[in-house]
Design a protein around this motif. Structure first.
Motif, PDB file in Angstrom:
ATOM      1  N   PRO A 181      -6.674  -0.869 -11.783  1.00 27.33           N
ATOM      2  CA  PRO A 181      -7.185  -0.636 -10.426  1.00 27.33           C
ATOM      3  C   PRO A 181      -6.799  -1.721  -9.428  1.00 27.33           C
ATOM      4  O   PRO A 181      -6.526  -1.419  -8.268  1.00 27.33           O
ATOM      5  N   ALA A 182      -6.730  -2.972  -9.879  1.00 30.45           N
ATOM      6  CA  ALA A 182      -6.362  -4.059  -8.971  1.00 30.45           C
ATOM      7  C   ALA A 182      -4.918  -3.913  -8.507  1.00 30.45           C
ATOM      8  O   ALA A 182      -4.612  -4.082  -7.314  1.00 30.45           O
ATOM      9  N   PHE A 183      -4.017  -3.598  -9.428  1.00 28.57           N
ATOM     10  CA  PHE A 183      -2.618  -3.446  -9.058  1.00 28.57           C
ATOM     11  C   PHE A 183      -2.395  -2.220  -8.173  1.00 28.57           C
ATOM     12  O   PHE A 183      -1.606  -2.262  -7.235  1.00 28.57           O
ATOM     13  N   VAL A 184      -3.096  -1.144  -8.463  1.00 27.54           N
ATOM     14  CA  VAL A 184      -2.971   0.061  -7.630  1.00 27.54           C
ATOM     15  C   VAL A 184      -3.495  -0.221  -6.230  1.00 27.54           C
ATOM     16  O   VAL A 184      -2.881   0.161  -5.229  1.00 27.54           O
ATOM     17  N   PHE A 185      -4.632  -0.907  -6.147  1.00 32.81           N
ATOM     18  CA  PHE A 185      -5.201  -1.268  -4.844  1.00 32.81           C
ATOM     19  C   PHE A 185      -4.222  -2.136  -4.048  1.00 32.81           C
ATOM     20  O   PHE A 185      -3.963  -1.877  -2.875  1.00 32.81           O
ATOM     21  N   ALA A 186      -3.670  -3.160  -4.706  1.00 35.48           N
ATOM     22  CA  ALA A 186      -2.724  -4.054  -4.020  1.00 35.48           C
ATOM     23  C   ALA A 186      -1.482  -3.297  -3.565  1.00 35.48           C
ATOM     24  O   ALA A 186      -0.988  -3.515  -2.453  1.00 35.48           O
ATOM     25  N   ALA A 187      -0.981  -2.412  -4.413  1.00 34.74           N
ATOM     26  CA  ALA A 187       0.203  -1.634  -4.047  1.00 34.74           C
ATOM     27  C   ALA A 187      -0.078  -0.733  -2.844  1.00 34.74           C
ATOM     28  O   ALA A 187       0.750  -0.625  -1.936  1.00 34.74           O
ATOM     29  N   LEU A 188      -1.242  -0.088  -2.823  1.00 31.64           N
ATOM     30  CA  LEU A 188      -1.583   0.775  -1.691  1.00 31.64           C
ATOM     31  C   LEU A 188      -1.757  -0.029  -0.404  1.00 31.64           C
ATOM     32  O   LEU A 188      -1.378   0.434   0.675  1.00 31.64           O
ATOM     33  N   VAL A 189      -2.313  -1.222  -0.507  1.00 29.16           N
ATOM     34  CA  VAL A 189      -2.463  -2.054   0.686  1.00 29.16           C
ATOM     35  C   VAL A 189      -1.097  -2.491   1.207  1.00 29.16           C
ATOM     36  O   VAL A 189      -0.835  -2.457   2.413  1.00 29.16           O
ATOM     37  N   VAL A 190      -0.212  -2.890   0.310  1.00 31.42           N
ATOM     38  CA  VAL A 190       1.132  -3.310   0.730  1.00 31.42           C
ATOM     39  C   VAL A 190       1.885  -2.137   1.346  1.00 31.42           C
ATOM     40  O   VAL A 190       2.497  -2.276   2.415  1.00 31.42           O
ATOM     41  N   VAL A 191       1.844  -0.982   0.706  1.00 34.99           N
ATOM     42  CA  VAL A 191       2.526   0.205   1.239  1.00 34.99           C
ATOM     43  C   VAL A 191       1.922   0.613   2.580  1.00 34.99           C
ATOM     44  O   VAL A 191       2.641   0.947   3.526  1.00 34.99           O
ATOM     45  N   GLY A 192       0.590   0.557   2.672  1.00 34.10           N
ATOM     46  CA  GLY A 192      -0.071   0.896   3.930  1.00 34.10           C
ATOM     47  C   GLY A 192       0.284  -0.061   5.047  1.00 34.10           C
ATOM     48  O   GLY A 192       0.419   0.337   6.207  1.00 34.10           O
ATOM     49  N   THR A 193       0.441  -1.326   4.721  1.00 38.27           N
ATOM     50  CA  THR A 193       0.820  -2.317   5.717  1.00 38.27           C
ATOM     51  C   THR A 193       2.266  -2.126   6.166  1.00 38.27           C
ATOM     52  O   THR A 193       2.572  -2.187   7.362  1.00 38.27           O
ATOM     53  N   VAL A 194       3.143  -1.863   5.205  1.00 40.42           N
ATOM     54  CA  VAL A 194       4.562  -1.684   5.527  1.00 40.42           C
ATOM     55  C   VAL A 194       4.769  -0.458   6.406  1.00 40.42           C
ATOM     56  O   VAL A 194       5.528  -0.485   7.374  1.00 40.42           O
ATOM     57  N   PHE A 195       4.098   0.650   6.062  1.00 39.81           N
ATOM     58  CA  PHE A 195       4.284   1.887   6.812  1.00 39.81           C
ATOM     59  C   PHE A 195       3.314   2.046   7.970  1.00 39.81           C
ATOM     60  O   PHE A 195       3.337   3.049   8.666  1.00 39.81           O
ATOM     61  N   GLY A 196       2.425   1.096   8.176  1.00 42.50           N
ATOM     62  CA  GLY A 196       1.542   1.124   9.328  1.00 42.50           C
ATOM     63  C   GLY A 196       0.453   2.173   9.265  1.00 42.50           C
ATOM     64  O   GLY A 196       0.075   2.729  10.296  1.00 42.50           O
ATOM     65  N   VAL A 197      -0.065   2.443   8.082  1.00 41.13           N
ATOM     66  CA  VAL A 197      -1.170   3.403   7.955  1.00 41.13           C
ATOM     67  C   VAL A 197      -2.422   2.723   8.510  1.00 41.13           C
ATOM     68  O   VAL A 197      -2.793   1.638   8.060  1.00 41.13           O
ATOM     69  N   PRO A 198      -3.099   3.354   9.499  1.00 43.63           N
ATOM     70  CA  PRO A 198      -4.278   2.719  10.097  1.00 43.63           C
ATOM     71  C   PRO A 198      -5.416   2.599   9.084  1.00 43.63           C
ATOM     72  O   PRO A 198      -5.698   3.505   8.316  1.00 43.63           O
ATOM     73  N   GLY A 199      -6.054   1.433   9.078  1.00 41.04           N
ATOM     74  CA  GLY A 199      -7.194   1.202   8.197  1.00 41.04           C
ATOM     75  C   GLY A 199      -6.831   0.810   6.780  1.00 41.04           C
ATOM     76  O   GLY A 199      -7.711   0.646   5.944  1.00 41.04           O
ATOM     77  N   VAL A 200      -5.545   0.647   6.484  1.00 42.25           N
ATOM     78  CA  VAL A 200      -5.123   0.325   5.128  1.00 42.25           C
ATOM     79  C   VAL A 200      -4.529  -1.070   5.049  1.00 42.25           C
ATOM     80  O   VAL A 200      -4.396  -1.619   3.969  1.00 42.25           O
ATOM     81  N   GLY A 201      -4.221  -1.685   6.147  1.00 40.14           N
ATOM     82  CA  GLY A 201      -3.579  -2.998   6.141  1.00 40.14           C
ATOM     83  C   GLY A 201      -4.459  -4.074   5.552  1.00 40.14           C
ATOM     84  O   GLY A 201      -5.627  -3.871   5.238  1.00 40.14           O
ATOM     85  N   GLY A 202      -3.883  -5.248   5.394  1.00 37.07           N
ATOM     86  CA  GLY A 202      -4.572  -6.365   4.770  1.00 37.07           C
ATOM     87  C   GLY A 202      -5.792  -6.852   5.535  1.00 37.07           C
ATOM     88  O   GLY A 202      -6.713  -7.364   4.937  1.00 37.07           O
ATOM     89  N   GLY A 203      -5.807  -6.711   6.824  1.00 35.36           N
ATOM     90  CA  GLY A 203      -6.952  -7.163   7.614  1.00 35.36           C
ATOM     91  C   GLY A 203      -7.124  -8.666   7.542  1.00 35.36           C
ATOM     92  O   GLY A 203      -6.157  -9.412   7.441  1.00 35.36           O
TER      93      GLY A 203
END
Length: 164
Positions: free
Chosen positions: A85-107
Motif C-alpha cells: 500500500p505504501a508503494f502504491v500510494f507513493a506511485a499514485l501521488v507521483v503520477v498525480g503530481t506529474v500529470f497535474g491531477v487536482p487533489g493528488v499532488g504532494g501538498g
C-alpha cells in the motif's frame, strides 16, 4: 523441502507473486476509484471508498500475510504485502503530481515521511500476520492435517519413497 525452509523462504513462488501482485492491483484500483469518485463528486462511491481504503491499507496486510504464510509462500512475500500500500500510494501521488491531477499532488506533507509511515504500519501488520500463519502451519503439521511441504510421515515424499 522441509517445513522450516518452506515457511521462511517459500516453496510456492507463483502463488506468492500472485498474492503480492493481486493485492497491489486491488489497492491501486481502490485508490484510483477513490480519487475518481472524489473528483467527480459521486457521494455513494466516495462513501464506499472512504471505508474500503483504510481497510485495505491498514488492516488487510495481516490476514493476507497469514494466509500466505500458511500456504508456505515464504517470509519475503508475506512481508512484501505490508509495504504494497505504501508503494502504491507513493506511485499514485507521483503520477498525480506529474500529470497535474487536482487533489493528488504532494501538498505540504513530505511524500517520503507519509510513505514510510504507511510502510511501517503495513509491515508491522504483515509481520504479525506472518507469525500467526507460521504458527497455524506448524500446528497443522503437528496435528497431521497440514502436509503443505509435500512430505509424509517418517520423511517420505509424496510418492511414498524414503527421502535421502
Amino acid at each position: 523441502m522441509t517445513t522450516t525452509k518452506a515457511l521462511l523462504i517459500g516453496q510456492r513462488r507463483r502463488l506468492a507473486l500472485t498474492m503480492v501482485g493481486g493485492f497491489a492491483v486491488l489497492v491501486a484500483l481502490t485508490l484510483a476509484v477513490a480519487i475518481a469518485a472524489e473528483l467527480a463528486d459521486i457521494q455513494t462511491a466516495a462513501a464506499v471508498t472512504d471505508r474500503l481504503v483504510p481497510l485495505l491499507v491498514f488492516y488487510a496486510p495481516a490476514p493476507i500475510a497469514a494466509a500466505g504464510a500458511y500456504a508456505r509462500c515464504g517470509g519475503p512475500a508475506c512481508l512484501a504485502v505490508g509495504v504494497v500500500p505504501a508503494f502504491v500510494f507513493a506511485a499514485l501521488v507521483v503520477v498525480g503530481t506529474v500529470f497535474g491531477v487536482p487533489g493528488v499532488g504532494g501538498g505540504n506533507a513530505p511524500l517520503g515521511g507519509v510513505t514510510m509511515s504507511f510502510a511501517l504500519v503495513g509491515l508491522s501488520g504483515a509481520f504479525v500476520g506472518y507469525c500467526a500463519g507460521v504458527t497455524a502451519a506448524l500446528l497443522a503439521d503437528l496435528a497431521g492435517i497440514g502436509g503443505g511441504d509435500g512430505e509424509g510421515a517418517n520423511g517420505e515424499d509424496a510418492g511414498g519413497r524414503q527421502e535421502g
